[in-house]
Design a protein around this motif. Sequence first.
Motif, PDB file in Angstrom:
ATOM      1  N   HIS A  17       0.954  -9.820   7.779  1.00 21.71           N
ATOM      2  CA  HIS A  17       1.489  -8.755   7.588  1.00 21.71           C
ATOM      3  C   HIS A  17       2.145  -7.823   7.414  1.00 21.71           C
ATOM      4  CE1 HIS A  17      -2.406  -7.753   5.164  1.00 21.71           C
ATOM      5  NE2 HIS A  17      -3.374  -8.195   6.125  1.00 21.71           N
ATOM      6  N   SER A  21       5.984  -5.999   6.092  1.00 20.63           N
ATOM      7  CA  SER A  21       5.750  -4.454   6.697  1.00 20.63           C
ATOM      8  C   SER A  21       7.100  -4.736   7.112  1.00 20.63           C
ATOM      9  CB  SER A  21       5.053  -4.698   7.946  1.00 20.63           C
ATOM     10  OG  SER A  21       5.614  -3.130   8.882  1.00 20.63           O
ATOM     11  N   SER A  25      10.223  -2.535   5.594  1.00 14.98           N
ATOM     12  CA  SER A  25      11.637  -1.885   5.767  1.00 14.98           C
ATOM     13  C   SER A  25      12.483  -2.343   6.476  1.00 14.98           C
ATOM     14  CB  SER A  25      10.727  -1.102   7.465  1.00 14.98           C
ATOM     15  OG  SER A  25      11.571  -0.895   8.610  1.00 14.98           O
ATOM     16  N   SER A  44       5.758  -0.301   4.415  1.00 10.77           N
ATOM     17  CA  SER A  44       5.885  -1.071   5.527  1.00 10.77           C
ATOM     18  C   SER A  44       5.016   0.141   6.176  1.00 10.77           C
ATOM     19  CB  SER A  44       7.176  -0.891   5.999  1.00 10.77           C
ATOM     20  OG  SER A  44       7.599  -1.149   6.973  1.00 10.77           O
ATOM     21  N   ASP A  45       4.885   0.971   6.930  1.00  5.97           N
ATOM     22  CA  ASP A  45       3.616   1.718   7.755  1.00  5.97           C
ATOM     23  C   ASP A  45       2.331   1.372   7.482  1.00  5.97           C
ATOM     24  OD1 ASP A  45       5.689   3.215   8.687  1.00  5.97           O
ATOM     25  OD2 ASP A  45       5.257   4.940   7.284  1.00  5.97           O
ATOM     26  N   GLU A  47       1.404  -1.500   6.183  1.00  2.00           N
ATOM     27  CA  GLU A  47       1.228  -3.259   6.565  1.00  2.00           C
ATOM     28  C   GLU A  47       1.317  -3.384   7.972  1.00  2.00           C
ATOM     29  OE1 GLU A  47       0.676  -5.838   4.961  1.00  2.00           O
ATOM     30  OE2 GLU A  47       0.902  -4.718   2.991  1.00  2.00           O
ATOM     31  N   GLU A  48       1.637  -2.095   8.688  1.00  2.00           N
ATOM     32  CA  GLU A  48       1.757  -2.312  10.062  1.00  2.00           C
ATOM     33  C   GLU A  48       0.478  -2.088  10.602  1.00  2.00           C
ATOM     34  OE1 GLU A  48       2.962  -3.311  13.975  1.00  2.00           O
ATOM     35  OE2 GLU A  48       4.708  -3.014  12.579  1.00  2.00           O
TER      36      GLU A  48
END
Length: 152
Positions: A17, A21, A25, A44-45, A47-48
Motif C-alpha cells: 500500500h 501510494s 502520488s 494515493s491518499d 493507499e496511505e
Amino acid sequence: MQIETLRDVLLWTKEFHQHLSQCLSHCVDKNTDERARMILAYLSDHEESLTKVVNGFETTGNEHALNTWCYEYVNKQPVVQHAHCDAPFSELDSEQIIEIIVNQHQQVIELYRFLASRADIPSAREMLTSLRLLEEHELMRMVQSTNRFEDM
C-alpha cells in the motif's frame, strides 16, 4: 521480501500500500488529464490510509496469529510483486488507472482468502478474514468514490 509468517504478510501488505501510494502520488503531476490527476491524488491518499490501518493490525494483532507460519502456502499462491514505479500511471486515463488498482487489490484479497482457507489457528483465520473484508470494503469504497469523479 521473504514471507514466512503472517506478520511478514502484514509487513508486505503495508509495503504494498505504501509503494502504491508513492507511485500514484509520483504520477499526479505527470498526467495531463485533469480527472486522472484527481483520481491519482485520491487513490494515493487512500493507499496511505490503508498503510496505517494494516499497521494497526500488526501492532494490535494476536501474537499467535502473527507468528503463524505460512511460507508453504505463499509459495503455492505467490504474492503481487511490487513493480518499480517508472510513472506507469502518468500516461493512463482514469478508467485504465482504476482497472490496474482493482486488479492489484483483487490479488491481495485472493491471497488473504487463500491463506484464511488454510489457517489452522482460529485467531489467524479471524485476522486474515478481517483483513480480506477490510480490503474488499476499501476496494469497493475506492471504486465508488472514483466513479463519482466520472460524474464531474
